[in-house]
Design a protein around this motif. Structure first.
Motif, mmCIF file in Angstrom:
data_model
loop_
_atom_site.group_PDB
_atom_site.id
_atom_site.type_symbol
_atom_site.label_atom_id
_atom_site.label_comp_id
_atom_site.label_asym_id
_atom_site.label_seq_id
_atom_site.Cartn_x
_atom_site.Cartn_y
_atom_site.Cartn_z
ATOM 1 N N GLY A 16 1.507 7.518 2.580
ATOM 2 C CA GLY A 16 2.122 6.385 3.265
ATOM 3 C C GLY A 16 1.119 5.252 3.319
ATOM 4 N N ALA A 17 1.603 4.047 2.997
ATOM 5 C CA ALA A 17 0.717 2.873 2.919
ATOM 6 C C ALA A 17 1.238 1.742 3.791
ATOM 7 N N GLY A 18 1.934 2.114 4.878
ATOM 8 C CA GLY A 18 2.542 1.098 5.737
ATOM 9 C C GLY A 18 1.592 0.597 6.814
ATOM 10 N N ASN A 19 2.193 0.161 7.926
ATOM 11 C CA ASN A 19 1.431 -0.466 9.005
ATOM 12 C C ASN A 19 0.328 0.412 9.565
ATOM 13 N N MET A 20 0.680 1.660 9.863
ATOM 14 C CA MET A 20 -0.314 2.514 10.528
ATOM 15 C C MET A 20 -1.430 2.904 9.560
ATOM 16 N N ALA A 21 -1.071 3.247 8.323
ATOM 17 C CA ALA A 21 -2.102 3.572 7.333
ATOM 18 C C ALA A 21 -3.025 2.366 7.149
ATOM 19 N N PRO A 43 5.307 5.469 -2.777
ATOM 20 C CA PRO A 43 6.127 5.390 -3.995
ATOM 21 C C PRO A 43 6.056 4.032 -4.682
ATOM 22 N N SER A 44 6.203 2.935 -3.908
ATOM 23 C CA SER A 44 6.197 1.621 -4.561
ATOM 24 C C SER A 44 4.788 1.034 -4.530
ATOM 25 N N GLU A 45 4.559 0.087 -5.442
ATOM 26 C CA GLU A 45 3.190 -0.397 -5.627
ATOM 27 C C GLU A 45 2.747 -1.404 -4.563
ATOM 28 N N GLY A 46 3.712 -2.173 -4.014
ATOM 29 C CA GLY A 46 3.370 -3.313 -3.158
ATOM 30 C C GLY A 46 2.313 -3.033 -2.099
ATOM 31 N N ASN A 47 2.633 -2.165 -1.148
ATOM 32 C CA ASN A 47 1.736 -1.928 -0.014
ATOM 33 C C ASN A 47 0.416 -1.296 -0.443
ATOM 34 N N ARG A 48 0.507 -0.276 -1.281
ATOM 35 C CA ARG A 48 -0.732 0.449 -1.626
ATOM 36 C C ARG A 48 -1.657 -0.408 -2.488
ATOM 37 N N ASP A 62 0.975 9.346 -6.661
ATOM 38 C CA ASP A 62 0.967 10.803 -6.804
ATOM 39 C C ASP A 62 0.421 11.481 -5.545
ATOM 40 N N ASN A 63 1.309 11.735 -4.587
ATOM 41 C CA ASN A 63 0.901 12.373 -3.329
ATOM 42 C C ASN A 63 0.172 13.687 -3.596
ATOM 43 N N ASN A 64 0.735 14.479 -4.505
ATOM 44 C CA ASN A 64 0.204 15.828 -4.701
ATOM 45 C C ASN A 64 -1.223 15.820 -5.237
ATOM 46 N N ALA A 76 1.230 9.546 7.073
ATOM 47 C CA ALA A 76 1.568 8.273 7.731
ATOM 48 C C ALA A 76 2.882 7.725 7.189
ATOM 49 N N VAL A 77 3.874 8.625 7.063
ATOM 50 C CA VAL A 77 5.216 8.178 6.668
ATOM 51 C C VAL A 77 6.107 8.196 7.916
ATOM 52 N N LYS A 78 7.276 7.607 7.805
ATOM 53 C CA LYS A 78 8.203 7.577 8.929
ATOM 54 C C LYS A 78 8.591 9.023 9.298
ATOM 55 N N SER A 101 -1.404 14.029 11.501
ATOM 56 C CA SER A 101 -0.139 13.280 11.490
ATOM 57 C C SER A 101 -0.158 12.171 12.528
ATOM 58 N N VAL A 102 0.298 10.995 12.130
ATOM 59 C CA VAL A 102 0.431 9.889 13.102
ATOM 60 C C VAL A 102 1.900 9.679 13.478
ATOM 61 N N ALA A 103 2.768 10.574 12.995
ATOM 62 C CA ALA A 103 4.209 10.367 13.194
ATOM 63 C C ALA A 103 4.636 10.677 14.616
ATOM 64 N N ALA A 104 5.449 9.805 15.170
ATOM 65 C CA ALA A 104 5.994 10.038 16.505
ATOM 66 C C ALA A 104 6.962 11.212 16.440
ATOM 67 N N GLY A 105 6.881 12.080 17.418
ATOM 68 C CA GLY A 105 7.928 13.088 17.639
ATOM 69 C C GLY A 105 7.935 14.309 16.735
HETATM 70 N N1 NAP Z 1 3.479 1.118 13.303
HETATM 71 C C1 NAP Z 1 2.816 1.548 14.355
HETATM 72 O O1 NAP Z 1 2.098 0.818 15.006
HETATM 73 C C2 NAP Z 1 2.900 3.010 14.748
HETATM 74 C C3 NAP Z 1 2.487 3.419 16.020
HETATM 75 C C4 NAP Z 1 2.516 4.779 16.333
HETATM 76 C C5 NAP Z 1 2.932 5.702 15.381
HETATM 77 N N2 NAP Z 1 3.341 5.270 14.158
HETATM 78 C C6 NAP Z 1 3.787 6.279 13.171
HETATM 79 O O2 NAP Z 1 3.176 5.996 11.931
HETATM 80 C C7 NAP Z 1 4.043 6.445 10.884
HETATM 81 C C8 NAP Z 1 4.135 5.355 9.858
HETATM 82 O O3 NAP Z 1 4.690 4.213 10.472
HETATM 83 P P1 NAP Z 1 4.497 2.766 9.833
HETATM 84 O O4 NAP Z 1 4.870 1.796 10.861
HETATM 85 O O5 NAP Z 1 3.179 2.708 9.158
HETATM 86 O O6 NAP Z 1 5.675 2.832 8.714
HETATM 87 P P2 NAP Z 1 5.904 1.870 7.472
HETATM 88 O O7 NAP Z 1 5.151 0.605 7.630
HETATM 89 O O8 NAP Z 1 7.373 1.831 7.246
HETATM 90 O O9 NAP Z 1 5.229 2.674 6.261
HETATM 91 C C9 NAP Z 1 5.758 3.867 5.769
HETATM 92 C C10 NAP Z 1 5.053 4.142 4.456
HETATM 93 O O10 NAP Z 1 5.512 5.410 3.990
HETATM 94 C C11 NAP Z 1 5.646 5.276 2.581
HETATM 95 N N3 NAP Z 1 6.496 6.341 2.042
HETATM 96 C C12 NAP Z 1 7.843 6.482 2.104
HETATM 97 N N4 NAP Z 1 8.200 7.598 1.439
HETATM 98 C C13 NAP Z 1 7.055 8.152 0.940
HETATM 99 C C14 NAP Z 1 6.777 9.290 0.155
HETATM 100 N N5 NAP Z 1 7.731 10.114 -0.263
HETATM 101 N N6 NAP Z 1 5.492 9.540 -0.166
HETATM 102 C C15 NAP Z 1 4.496 8.718 0.223
HETATM 103 N N7 NAP Z 1 4.695 7.621 0.976
HETATM 104 C C16 NAP Z 1 5.970 7.345 1.317
HETATM 105 C C17 NAP Z 1 6.220 3.893 2.380
HETATM 106 O O11 NAP Z 1 6.056 3.546 1.028
HETATM 107 P P3 NAP Z 1 6.306 2.077 0.412
HETATM 108 O O12 NAP Z 1 5.027 1.324 0.703
HETATM 109 O O13 NAP Z 1 6.502 2.359 -1.029
HETATM 110 O O14 NAP Z 1 7.481 1.530 1.125
HETATM 111 C C18 NAP Z 1 5.326 3.120 3.350
HETATM 112 O O15 NAP Z 1 4.116 2.759 2.725
HETATM 113 C C19 NAP Z 1 5.400 6.761 11.514
HETATM 114 O O16 NAP Z 1 5.597 8.145 11.490
HETATM 115 C C20 NAP Z 1 5.283 6.226 12.922
HETATM 116 O O17 NAP Z 1 5.954 7.082 13.843
HETATM 117 C C21 NAP Z 1 3.333 3.949 13.821
#
Ligand code: NAP
Length: 285
Positions: A16-21, A43-48, A62-64, A76-78, A101-105
């Motif tokens: 996962g390459a989103g906000n938390m990562a 999966p997509s190139e933008g964020n990473r 390539d996660n694996n 750090a995925v949803k 894991s940083v995932a909620a719940g």
């Molecule tokens: N945001 C916060 O401040 C915060 C606070 C507390 C907890 N969290 C937890 O942190 C986790 C991530 O949240 P976020 O806000 O960072 O989410 P986010 O910004 O939506 O990022 C999710 C990332 O997961 C990637 N992803 C989706 N499917 C995937 C797969 N099969 N393999 C690898 N990567 C994959 C997405 O890829 P793409 O880049 O290709 O879309 C994206 O980079 C969540 O579980 C959330 O509960 C977040």
């Protein structure tokens, strides 16, 4: 010794390459962890690719392959994606890594169940569950951590170092306490934003312009938090110090008490914790 020294030689993979990562990677690199030891997958190139260009970390789809090399595997995925992602990683990840894991719940038990293989049953999988919050993005996060029984002390130290890179990292003794952490610091920023909003609206209604009301409110919140953090006095004493008998603050506090502010907070935080528990049950299915 800086805490990040504990992860300097470790290979760290982010799934996962989103906000938390992004927040954690920024913190780690800022604190001197070698970018070449960090791989970020999505999966997509933008964020990473953005993270790779900003911080010099390695990126791939390539996660694996990344998980196979990792000493520390940060999930750090949803939450809704977690089961599928873990099932795919199960046979490929380094079985000796610590999973963070940083995932909620999502409970440690669910993560371990999804990552288990015939060669490594769930009870042997080292899982650390964390509950970070959004101020992590500016290095002022407050995070609770819980370790499953399979986590070794060195792995706990590594997990601590990862989360401390973006703020305060505090261990709790039982996984149920993570729901309370959610009610305090996970959701806590939103409570303060609501209070800011209420104070700014009230000040504007009373005749101050919105910009001045906003500046004064935010600086007051910052000052109060810093004072409470650095003072030897606890919050009760600090409050009493601003509350002269028959003075202005006393009237405001009396109004809060009369309107049952404490009960309002207690009920809101209980509702938050109950929802966290409910989500954990739903997501485990
Ligand atoms: N945001 C916060 O401040 C915060 C606070 C507390 C907890 N969290 C937890 O942190 C986790 C991530 O949240 P976020 O806000 O960072 O989410 P986010 O910004 O939506 O990022 C999710 C990332 O997961 C990637 N992803 C989706 N499917 C995937 C797969 N099969 N393999 C690898 N990567 C994959 C997405 O890829 P793409 O880049 O290709 O879309 C994206 O980079 C969540 O579980 C959330 O509960 C977040």
């Amino acid at each position: 010794m800086s805490e990040t020294n504990l992860v300097n030689d470790a290979k760290i993979a982010f799934i996962g390459a989103g906000n938390m990562a992004a927040a954690i990677i920024a913190g780690l690199v800022k604190q001197g962890v070698a970018p070449a030891n960090i791989e970020v997958c999505a999966p997509s190139e933008g964020n990473r690719a953005r993270l790779a260009s900003e911080y010099g970390v390695v990126h791939s789809a390539d996660n694996n392959a990344a998980a196979a090399k990792a000493d520390i595997l940060v999930l750090a995925v949803k939450p809704q994606m977690m089961r599928e992602v873990c099932a795919q990683l199960a046979e490929h990840r380094n079985p000796n890594c610590v999973v963070l894991s940083v995932a909620a719940g999502i409970t440690c038990q669910s993560l371990a169940n999804w990552l288990a293989t015939p060669a490594q049953p769930a009870e042997n999988i080292a899982v650390v569950r964390t509950m970070p919050n959004t101020p992590s993005h500016i290095g002022l996060g407050a995070c609770g951590l819980f370790a499953s029984s399979a986590v070794a002390q060195t792995q706990k130290d590594q997990a601590q170092a990862i989360m401390a890179a973006v703020g305060l990292a505090v261990w709790v003794n039982s996984e149920d306490e993570i729901n309370i952490v959610t009610a305090v610091s996970g959701s806590g920023p939103a409570y303060f934003f609501l209070v800011f909003e209420a104070m700014i609206d009230a000040a504007e209604k009373m005749g101050l312009d919105r910009q001045t009301a906003t500046q004064l409110t935010l600086q007051t919140a910052l000052g109060a938090a810093k004072l409470a953090q650095t003072s030897e006095d606890d919050a009760v004493t600090l409050r009493k110090k601003v509350t002269s008998p028959n003075g202005t603050t006393e009237r405001a506090i009396a109004s809060f008490e009369q309107n049952k502010l404490r009960d309002t907070f207690a009920a809101a935080m209980q509702a938050c914790s109950d929802r966290a528990q409910q989500l954990a049950t739903e997501l485990a299915k």
